[in-house]
Write an enzyme that holds these catalytic residues in place. Structure first.
Site, short mmCIF file in Angstrom:
data_model
loop_
_atom_site.label_atom_id
_atom_site.label_comp_id
_atom_site.label_asym_id
_atom_site.label_seq_id
_atom_site.Cartn_x
_atom_site.Cartn_y
_atom_site.Cartn_z
CE LYS A 173 -2.09 -1.55 3.67
NZ LYS A 173 -2.99 -1.84 4.82
CB THR A 204 -7.27 8.12 7.28
OG1 THR A 204 -6.27 8.53 8.24
CG2 THR A 204 -7.39 9.18 6.20
N GLY A 206 -8.85 3.41 10.46
CA GLY A 206 -9.40 2.14 10.02
C GLY A 206 -9.31 1.87 8.53
CB THR A 207 -7.67 3.57 5.63
OG1 THR A 207 -6.44 3.78 6.32
CG2 THR A 207 -8.46 4.85 5.60
N GLY A 208 -6.80 0.69 6.71
CA GLY A 208 -6.16 -0.60 6.43
C GLY A 208 -7.09 -1.78 6.68
CB CYS A 209 -9.45 -2.47 9.48
SG CYS A 209 -8.34 -2.14 10.85
#
Length: 269
Positions: A173, A204, A206-209
């Protein structure tokens, strides 16, 4: 209806972890289930406390799910204890789980380590080889290859190295001041860039989750890995573009931006 399970920690503020995963899975059209690895007391400004599940209890959670509603995809998020990691790996092998998306939550955006070295080693040895795809951010990819990543070319080299080492696809990412919102998928010896929309939204959390859960949801529905990544990136862009603004820190995005029906209406003034 297709099904998916998230194996991760709970976020009491609802922006990341299990709560973000379930919201994402529902809005991406799959039935969501969960096995909770840890309870966290956290909000948009940070984490106050973490209480891990016991290995025995986590194993029972996974047994309950896999023996009744078998998941079409698996998303794995925060697991900070090596014994918990071992249980997850053993259960995934026992039940021959498929479409496994591993978000290797090892290093925060700030660069701070989130799990101990021995837990990280167990993660690499036990879970990575079972993954269909890993979704590291730049600091996590740097941790996995042992050197800095400072260019798009180095992102390609890192993803290739990680993919060949663990025999799985890798979605490296972008962000973190490198390559903006562009992500790199390396799979089966080839790579593809997915260009993201840069959205000026500081919220932002929690974007990875969310991204990894959206990928798992689309894999569960039968989309290819490339299609799943493309759809997941479009979903997260639109969730950020909804410009939800909650909390005193980096707030959550609007996972339900596309849900509008008679049950979502607010009372009239």
């Amino acid at each position: 209806m297709k099904t998916a399970i998230t194996i991760a920690g709970s976020d009491s503020s609802g922006g990341a972890g299990i709560q973000a995963d379930i919201k994402t899975m529902i809005t991406n059209g799959v039935y969501a289930m969960s096995a909770i690895t840890a309870l966290t007391a956290q909000n948009t400004t940070g984490v106050t406390s973490i209480l891990n599940a016991t290995p025995e209890f986590l194993g029972q959670e996974l047994d309950s799910i896999f023996t009744d509603i078998y998941p079409d995809a698996v998303k794995i998020g925060m697991v900070s204890d090596k014994e918990l990691i071992k249980v997850i790996a053993a259960k995934l092998r026992q039940y021959e789980a498929k479409n496994i998306v591993v978000d290797p939550v090892m290093v925060a955006t700030s660069g701070a380590k989130l799990i101990s070295d021995d837990a990280a080693d167990t993660l690499k040895e036990e879970l990575f080889p079972l993954a269909s795809v890993l979704t590291p951010n730049i600091p996590e990819a740097e941790e996995l290859i042992g050197r800095k990543i400072t260019s798009a070319e180095e992102m390609i080299d890192a993803a290739k190295e990680i993919s060949e080492k663990y025999h799985c696809a890798v979605l490296c990412k972008g962000g973190h001041n490198l390559n903006d919102a562009n992500d790199l998928l390396y799979a089966d010896g080839a790579y593809r860039w997915f260009n993201g929309k840069r959205i000026d939204n500081p919220n932002t959390h929690g974007t990875g989750c969310t991204l990894s859960s959206a990928i798992a949801s689309n894999l569960a529905k039968g989309f290819s890995l490339e299609e799943s990544v493309e759809r997941a990136k479009e979903y997260i862009s639109r969730a950020l573009a909804a410009m939800l603004d909650l909390g005193k820190g980096s707030g959550p995005m609007d996972h339900g931006f596309a849900i509008q029906n008679e049950y979502t209406k607010e009372a009239e003034a």
